[in-house]
Scaffold this active site. Structure first.
Site, short mmCIF file in Angstrom:
data_model
loop_
_atom_site.label_atom_id
_atom_site.label_comp_id
_atom_site.label_asym_id
_atom_site.label_seq_id
_atom_site.Cartn_x
_atom_site.Cartn_y
_atom_site.Cartn_z
N CYS A 110 0.78 -1.66 0.08
CA CYS A 110 -0.22 -0.07 0.02
C CYS A 110 0.92 1.47 0.13
O CYS A 110 1.09 2.44 -0.05
CB CYS A 110 -0.56 -0.45 1.36
SG CYS A 110 0.30 -0.19 2.75
N CYS A 150 -1.60 -4.92 7.94
CA CYS A 150 -0.87 -3.92 8.39
C CYS A 150 -0.44 -3.86 9.30
O CYS A 150 0.45 -3.13 9.95
CB CYS A 150 -2.18 -3.06 8.51
SG CYS A 150 -3.33 -2.56 7.02
FE1 FES Z 1 -0.95 0.11 4.60
FE2 FES Z 1 -2.89 -1.01 6.31
S1 FES Z 1 -3.08 -0.50 4.19
S2 FES Z 1 -0.51 -0.19 6.61
#
Ligand code: FES
Length: 148
Positions: free
Chosen positions: A35, A104
């Site tokens: 992400c 995460c």
């Molecule tokens: Fe990137 Fe949670 S979506 S750390």
């Protein structure tokens, strides 16, 4: 869809130990390639005990909540105890995370390991032998199949 626990929401809205630390003894910097989120964790160490921990996270709510919780968990722990803190123990302390957000929490575990590693390298010249840039790879392993 799974929802967030009250504890996650509470740590997300009122994160503990956010911000810079003056002259940290160890810094752990990790990025999540999935992400692009980034976490930095700072620790102060005295007589082998983590006396203070702070973080800065440029990331999602789950990353902020897990950063907040991991700084609370490690304070007062020895370095050996801190190295036993896993992303699952952080998730458990938050009463769980939705499955798709588990990756995460890996950021928090990795940032902590990197901070201890940094401290050991600076003080003893010998770190934990973590591979370069391993955070991302481990993070990928934690992802559910459909998100890889
Ligand atoms: Fe990137 Fe949670 S979506 S750390």
């Amino acid at each position: 869809m799974e929802s967030y626990s009250n504890k996650v929401m509470e740590h997300f809205k009122n994160p503990r130990n956010v911000g810079d630390m003056e002259k940290p003894d160890g810094i752990g910097h990790v990025g999540n390639p999935v992400c692009g989120d980034i976490m930095e964790l700072y620790i102060k160490v005295k007589d082998n005990i983590i006396t203070d921990a702070k973080f800065k996270t440029f990331g999602c709510g789950a990353a902020i909540a897990t950063s907040s919780m991991v700084t609370e968990i490690v304070k007062g722990k020895t370095l050996e105890e801190a190295l036993k803190v896993t992303n699952q123990s952080v998730v458990d302390a938050l009463d769980g995370l939705p499955k798709v957000k588990l990756h995460c929490s890996v950021l928090a575990e990795q940032a902590l390991k990197r901070a201890v590693d940094d401290y050991l390298k600076k003080t003893t010249g010998k770190g934990l032998g973590l591979p370069e840039e391993d955070a991302g790879h481990q993070c990928m392993h934690e992802l559910p199949e459909e998100l890889k």
